[in-house]
Enzyme design. Sequence first.
Site, mmCIF file in Angstrom:
data_model
loop_
_atom_site.group_PDB
_atom_site.id
_atom_site.type_symbol
_atom_site.label_atom_id
_atom_site.label_comp_id
_atom_site.label_asym_id
_atom_site.label_seq_id
_atom_site.Cartn_x
_atom_site.Cartn_y
_atom_site.Cartn_z
ATOM 1 N N ARG A 65 -11.264 34.447 8.433
ATOM 2 C CA ARG A 65 -11.595 35.547 7.536
ATOM 3 C C ARG A 65 -13.105 35.747 7.408
ATOM 4 N NH1 ARG A 65 -11.050 36.140 1.538
ATOM 5 N NH2 ARG A 65 -10.506 38.314 1.122
ATOM 6 N N HIS A 69 -14.972 39.261 7.887
ATOM 7 C CA HIS A 69 -15.780 39.852 6.821
ATOM 8 C C HIS A 69 -17.247 39.955 7.221
ATOM 9 C CE1 HIS A 69 -13.088 39.982 3.088
ATOM 10 N NE2 HIS A 69 -12.305 39.827 4.132
ATOM 11 N N ASN A 97 -15.349 40.142 -1.657
ATOM 12 C CA ASN A 97 -15.667 38.756 -1.293
ATOM 13 C C ASN A 97 -15.735 37.803 -2.476
ATOM 14 O OD1 ASN A 97 -15.940 39.371 1.452
ATOM 15 N ND2 ASN A 97 -18.113 39.849 1.259
ATOM 16 N N HIS A 196 -2.914 37.473 9.100
ATOM 17 C CA HIS A 196 -2.326 37.123 7.809
ATOM 18 C C HIS A 196 -1.090 36.253 7.963
ATOM 19 C CE1 HIS A 196 -4.325 40.602 5.320
ATOM 20 N NE2 HIS A 196 -5.183 39.701 5.750
#
Length: 323
Positions: A65, A69, A97, A196
């Site tokens: 992740r 990001h 975040n 996910h």
Amino acid sequence: MAFVYHNSRRSVLSLIGAFMAASMAAAQLSSTFYDSSCPGVLSTIQTAVQSAVNQEARMGASLLRLHFHDCFVNGCDGSVLLDDTASFMGEKTAPPNNNSIRGFDVVDAIKSQVEALCPQVVSCADVLAVAARDAVVALGGPSWTVLLGRRDATTASFNTASSDLPSPLLDLSALITAFSNKGLSTTDLVALSGGHTIGQARCVTFRNRIYNENNISPSFATSTQGNCPSTAGDGDDILSPLDVQSPTAFDNFYFQGLVNQTGLLHSDQQLFNGGSTDSQVSTYSTDMAGFFNDFAAAMVNMGNISPLTGSDGEIRINCRTTN
């Protein structure tokens, strides 16, 4: 009308120019970038990631992740790792975040080992890209050749992190647009969402779905409600797995869950909700090899988003601060 047309044409040309510049920068990345300057870096990162995942399986999802990001905010430049300074507010405390992304200590530990091996040679952005791949592999997922040669940003953007990271509340059309804005296809969107299959989400991000949406398995909604109170503010940070069947194994069960209407996030279930991505989800739900192939390709595409190369940026010694 002529004035509007002129501006529209200029905007299109500017957009094309931006994509061409990003493509040229990505073309400068190479799988052999550190072969001479730091030949042991890949094995060093792999060993450190495997150790971190062995200690906490969830860390695999966290490292994946972090790379995502990072790349979605001004490109894959390590900016997500920067702490706030007097001159800029960084990305760590932006709404998508804040109290959400994690794994910074693991990245710090990896970077320290890399610095001991090859001082100021390997960027934090490249550490993130390799660590994401190794984290997926450590949890049973596919491998891919990571292209290297990114350099690190000397600033970060709270505002861009707030605007460009896809929200878990987005509908399908908005998700497609958010990924298209980064040069990623709808196939990339669905494949990357398959990340996910590992990790967890906070109650605050899926509360509305489990209490108010109809395209959800009633038994799944009920069981998840037991871990997420309906009142805002109560249990906001309580975690639930994004893939309830195998939350620490990288597989295709996430897509099976979407077919069965057990997607945890609104944005997850949007991928299988009578729209244009239903067929891709259905395919992945029965073809794990196909998902793995597309996920690997999508990760390479994502890693190519606007990297800093050549003499742009810097190679940070400490990933949290500029040199």
